[in-house]
Design an enzyme around this catalytic site. Structure first.
Site, PDB file in Angstrom:
ATOM      1  N   GLN A   1       0.825  -1.211   0.000  1.00 23.38           N
ATOM      2  CA  GLN A   1       0.000   0.000   0.000  1.00 23.38           C
ATOM      3  C   GLN A   1       0.862   1.263   0.000  1.00 23.38           C
ATOM      4  O   GLN A   1       0.579   2.231   0.711  1.00 23.38           O
ATOM      5  CB  GLN A   1      -0.962  -0.013   1.191  1.00 23.38           C
ATOM      6  N   SER A   2       1.909   1.282  -0.788  1.00 23.94           N
ATOM      7  CA  SER A   2       2.811   2.428  -0.840  1.00 23.94           C
ATOM      8  C   SER A   2       2.131   3.645  -1.478  1.00 23.94           C
ATOM      9  O   SER A   2       1.655   3.575  -2.619  1.00 23.94           O
ATOM     10  CB  SER A   2       4.054   2.051  -1.654  1.00 23.94           C
TER      11      SER A   2
END
Ligand SMILES: *Cc1c(COP(=O)(O)O)cnc(C)c1O
Length: 341
Positions: free
Chosen positions: A75-76
């Site tokens: 989930q960067s």
């Protein structure tokens, strides 16, 4: 010390607003809390990586790159903003994602930031946790170069001296806003991770002799490592900027007590902070970074660690898109399950 001599592509919506949080301040009783809205930088829902990418992508363009590559957690937020910036410039974007949580559900693995990475045309490669991601990225970049691509690699979080210039610029911007509004800032706090944000800020604040203490709330590394990372990058950033030696070791302060089990794993106080900001101020934090930073801010207020009336600026670094990957912690009534991985 001239920021203007570095190549930069202006893409962020700047200056981001500086606002007072009346209801949160009242709830917490002591200090006057302000927020610097770097969640509003504009690019693909915004966030702190956009400022760094203004300098990084300009460097990529200057070297004639037709493709950028970067890496981060599933989930960067950095990956999402990089993919969006690359789309805007007509460059390819390849992203290496590392599973640092072990969450198996669809929303974590394919919704939120991941959905937007691919929507912007980024291609993804996935790796299990504990991988040598920088090494993996260099190998992937070499493979593309062998096929004739001009690849510009961006480190995780965009945190190198070039990216940190974006937060030198943020420090300048914030001080100008405070001066123009006759606002005395007593302290700045924010979530710190790959360290470019804090390193850039501390260089900018020291270069202008602002005399405002800066506190980073950790999201991954233990305190000695976090502070050392920030300090090392600040030293290199100051050198690049032409003001070597402006930052001393004691200017770099990180409190890592709110990390919990590890990177990307929210604690109960992370979720509580997200709920408080949402319910009291209509603001969206995220479960990986700003929620942990805000948990630190809230806890410091409750413990009386700030003076009454002290003016604190919380730098909102963005990340709300990640909420959709972490819905399991946020569904009404489920707050108590926050710590169960
Ligand atoms: C990357 C990120 C941070 C941390 O910034 P660093 O420069 O990596 O220390 C904080 N908040 C959000 C939302 C982020 O995406």
């Amino acid at each position: 010390m001239h920021l203007a001599r570095f190549p930069r592509i202006f893409a962020a919506h700047l200056p981001t607003p500086l606002e007072r949080l009346d209801r949160l301040s009242r709830e917490l009783g002591g200090p006057e809390i302000w927020i610097k809205r770097d969640d509003c930088t504009g690019l693909s829902t915004g966030g702190n990586k956009t400022r760094k990418l203004e300098f990084l992508m300009a460097e990529a363009e200057a070297m004639g790159a037709d493709m950028v590559m970067t890496q981060g957690a599933t989930q960067s937020n950095h990956a999402r903003q990089t993919a969006a910036f690359a789309a805007k410039l007509g460059m390819g974007c390849h992203i290496l994602l590392e599973d640092r949580t072990g969450y198996a559900e669809h929303n974590y693995n394919d919704n939120g930031n991941v959905l937007l990475d691919t929507l912007h045309g980024g291609t993804l490669a996935r790796y299990p946790g504990g991988h040598d991601m920088p090494g993996e990225m260099e190998r992937a970049a070499e493979a593309e170069r062998a096929r004739g691509k001009k690849v510009y690699t961006i480190p995780g979080g965009g945190s190198n001296p070039t990216g940190a210039l974006g937060y030198v610029n943020c420090a300048f911007e914030l001080l100008a806003q405070a001066n123009n509004g006759a606002l005395r800032i007593d302290r700045i706090v924010h979530a710190t991770g790959s360290s470019g944000t804090q390193a850039g800020l501390v260089v900018g604040l020291k270069a202008l002799n602002a005399n405002i203490p800066l506190l980073g709330f950790g999201t991954r590394a233990p305190q000695p490592k976090q502070e050392q990372m920030v300090y090392d990058l600040a030293v290199r950033t100051a050198e690049k900027l032409g003001c070597p030696g402006v930052v001393s070791r004691e200017d770099v302060v990180a409190d890592t007590s709110y990390v919990g089990e590890g990177y990307g794993l929210p604690r109960e106080d992370t979720i509580e902070a997200i709920r408080m900001f949402a319910e009291l101020e209509g603001l969206l934090l995220d479960p990986v970074y700003s929620g942990k930073g805000a948990a630190g801010l809230i806890d410091y207020c409750r413990k009386g660690r700030f003076r009454k009336g002290e003016r604190i600026v919380f730098l909102h670094t963005g990340g709300a898109v990640g909420l959709f990957g972490y819905d399991r912690f946020l569904t009404a009534g489920d707050a108590a399950t926050a710590v169960a991985a």
